[in-house]
Design a protein around this motif. Structure first.
Motif, PDB file in Angstrom:
ATOM      1  N   TRP A   1       0.767  -1.173   0.015  1.00 20.01           N
ATOM      2  CA  TRP A   1      -0.059   0.026  -0.102  1.00 20.01           C
ATOM      3  C   TRP A   1       0.859   1.101   0.038  1.00 20.01           C
ATOM      4  CZ3 TRP A   1      -4.992   0.438   3.113  1.00 20.01           C
ATOM      5  CH2 TRP A   1      -5.953  -0.514   2.625  1.00 20.01           C
TER       6      TRP A   1
ATOM      7  N   ASN B   1      -9.304   0.452  -0.933  1.00 17.83           N
ATOM      8  CA  ASN B   1      -8.460   1.792  -0.586  1.00 17.83           C
ATOM      9  C   ASN B   1      -9.747   2.873  -0.694  1.00 17.83           C
ATOM     10  OD1 ASN B   1      -6.057   0.613  -2.761  1.00 17.83           O
ATOM     11  ND2 ASN B   1      -6.098   0.704  -0.572  1.00 17.83           N
TER      12      ASN B   1
ATOM     13  N   PRO C   1      -5.253   5.757   0.814  1.00 15.96           N
ATOM     14  CA  PRO C   1      -4.231   4.870   0.329  1.00 15.96           C
ATOM     15  C   PRO C   1      -4.502   4.598  -1.186  1.00 15.96           C
ATOM     16  CG  PRO C   1      -5.768   3.734   1.550  1.00 15.96           C
ATOM     17  CD  PRO C   1      -6.270   5.279   1.419  1.00 15.96           C
TER      18      PRO C   1
ATOM     19  N   THR D   1      -2.708   0.834  -3.889  1.00 17.83           N
ATOM     20  CA  THR D   1      -1.890  -0.170  -3.756  1.00 17.83           C
ATOM     21  C   THR D   1      -1.123  -0.342  -5.015  1.00 17.83           C
ATOM     22  OG1 THR D   1      -4.156  -1.079  -2.873  1.00 17.83           O
ATOM     23  CG2 THR D   1      -2.473  -2.620  -3.937  1.00 17.83           C
TER      24      THR D   1
END
Length: 96
Positions: A40, A76, A89, A91
């Motif tokens: 992440w 996310n 966040p 990924t």
């Protein structure tokens, strides 16, 4: 009352149109094997300020040919929604 109903409908439709973004980068010849590393990336203030961003070259473990896939997944987006976009966040997955 009717204006409030219309406004609520427009907001609900706009929320349904939001999608997850995805970027793919091919380095060298692209992934040659089946190894995969996922991390992440951490951003704050709706993604404006990076706090901890992964390094795809380091994630590829020295491979010269690899594929990088960065995306804003549903999870996310859910985390971002829960925190009111204070923490946003993404990924990153590296295949090599």
């Amino acid at each position: 009352m009717n204006k409030l109903k219309n406004f609520t409908l427009v907001i609900a439709m706009a929320a349904l149109l939001v999608s997850c973004f995805s970027q793919m980068h091919i380095v060298g010849q692209g992934a040659q094997g089946s190894n995969e590393v996922t991390k992440w990336n951490h951003y704050v203030i709706a993604g404006l300020a990076p706090v901890g961003v992964s390094d795809p070259a380091a994630m590829a473990n020295g491979a010269k040919d690899y594929t990088v896939h960065t995306r804003h997944s549903f999870i996310n987006g859910l985390v971002a929604a829960i925190t009111f976009n204070i923490y946003t966040p993404t990924t990153t997955t590296v295949k090599y």
